[in-house]
Design a protein around this motif. Structure first.
Motif, short mmCIF file in Angstrom:
data_model
loop_
_atom_site.label_atom_id
_atom_site.label_comp_id
_atom_site.label_asym_id
_atom_site.label_seq_id
_atom_site.Cartn_x
_atom_site.Cartn_y
_atom_site.Cartn_z
N ARG A 10 17.94 -7.39 -7.82
CA ARG A 10 16.66 -7.77 -7.24
C ARG A 10 16.68 -7.53 -5.73
N ALA A 11 17.83 -7.88 -5.13
CA ALA A 11 17.95 -7.70 -3.68
C ALA A 11 17.80 -6.23 -3.34
N LEU A 12 18.43 -5.36 -4.13
CA LEU A 12 18.34 -3.94 -3.84
C LEU A 12 16.91 -3.44 -3.99
N LYS A 13 16.22 -3.89 -5.02
CA LYS A 13 14.83 -3.48 -5.25
C LYS A 13 13.97 -3.88 -4.06
N ALA A 34 -1.93 -1.06 4.71
CA ALA A 34 -0.61 -0.89 4.08
C ALA A 34 -0.85 -0.66 2.60
N PRO A 35 0.14 -0.08 1.89
CA PRO A 35 -0.07 0.10 0.45
C PRO A 35 -0.27 -1.26 -0.23
N SER A 36 -1.07 -1.29 -1.28
CA SER A 36 -1.38 -2.58 -1.91
C SER A 36 -0.20 -3.05 -2.75
N GLU A 37 -0.14 -4.37 -2.94
CA GLU A 37 0.93 -4.96 -3.74
C GLU A 37 0.90 -4.39 -5.15
N ARG A 38 -0.32 -4.25 -5.67
CA ARG A 38 -0.45 -3.77 -7.05
C ARG A 38 0.15 -2.36 -7.20
N GLU A 39 -0.17 -1.51 -6.22
CA GLU A 39 0.35 -0.14 -6.19
C GLU A 39 1.89 -0.15 -6.22
N GLY A 45 7.97 -0.72 -10.62
CA GLY A 45 8.20 -1.47 -11.85
C GLY A 45 8.93 -2.78 -11.56
N VAL A 46 8.54 -3.46 -10.48
CA VAL A 46 9.19 -4.72 -10.10
C VAL A 46 8.17 -5.87 -10.16
N ALA A 47 8.69 -7.08 -10.04
CA ALA A 47 7.81 -8.26 -10.05
C ALA A 47 7.02 -8.31 -8.74
#
Ligand code: GLP
Length: 239
Positions: A10-13, A34-39, A45-47
């Motif tokens: 998770r830390a690496l992601k 800034a790019p959107s969180e959803r994008e 493919g992360v939380a």
């Protein structure tokens, strides 16, 4: 063991997302979205939490800013009292006369680093201006400035000025804010000869990316003699 791997993963992601966003927005004009969180959730493919963590880090760092009800944007300069000064002004503040000796002035194709910093594409035309700066006749610093040719047509043909910032000012492009970074290093052999110091002497390496409004007008690398130059910064508290 499994738990450790999961938390490391998770830390690496989170770092991966953060660095991706950093590379995407560095060079973007302040105020761009800034790019959107959803994008980002979709791309990596992360939380959502991992994306949030990455963006938070960039907000804390000052690269991004959140505007309530609107979203996340490339941070605009904070209103602090640090002064954006030219070499000429810095020297005159010390009661010294700034000089400018051109070592090289030519049109070049922007390499990847310069292109990114100037918000251009690799291969676009830039002006590379290398100067030895003296104050009252004593070498103080070596400067390599890269300028966006499109913004200053005819610059190379009009005779090189003493002050770049005055020349930009005359074109309505005086830098209004800049990002600077400074590191300590040892002088190279070639630099030592030009700066008239012993090989291996300590120098300050100063990089600047200067904007006039939203236009990036200059990126530069300067090498200052540390026995002659003290960096002077004025700071204020945000109101
Ligand atoms: C400082 C900055 C350079 C800039 C220069 C302009 O030295 N580090 O990035 O090019 O000032 O100074 P002047 O207007 O005297 O040419």
């Amino acid at each position: 063991m499994d738990e450790l791997l999961v938390s490391e993963g998770r830390a690496l992601k989170h770092v991966q997302v953060r660095e991706y966003v950093r590379s995407l927005v560095s060079g973007s004009a302040p105020g761009s979205p800034a790019p959107s969180e959803r994008e980002l959730v979709h791309r990596f493919g992360v939380a959502r939490m991992t994306v949030r963590q990455a963006m938070d880090a960039l907000v804390v760092e000052g690269l991004l800013e959140r505007i309530p009800g609107r979203g996340t944007f490339v941070a605009r300069p904070r209103r602090v009292a640090s002064r954006l000064t030219s070499f000429t002004e810095e020297m005159s503040r010390r009661g010294l006369l700034a000089e400018s000796q051109t070592l090289l002035a030519r049109r070049e194709q922007a390499g990847p680093g310069v292109a990114r910093a100037l918000s251009l594409s690799e291969g676009d035309a830039v002006i590379h201006w290398r100067r030895l700066r003296r104050a009252d006749g004593v070498p103080m610093c070596l400067e390599d400035a890269y300028l966006n040719e499109v913004l200053i047509p005819g610059f190379l043909q009009s005779g090189m000025p003493t002050s770049l910032y005055d020349a930009l000012g005359a074109r309505g492009l005086r830098p209004t804010w800049a990002e600077d970074s400074i590191t300590a290093d040892a002088v190279s052999e070639e630099e030592a000869t030009l700066l008239e110091v012993e090989p291996g002497t300590a120098v300050l390496r100063h990089s600047r990316r200067a904007l006039s409004g939203e236009k990036v007008v200059e990126v530069s690398r300067s090498v200052y003699r540390s026995d002659r130059f003290t960096l002077w910064v004025q700071l204020g508290q945000e109101s």
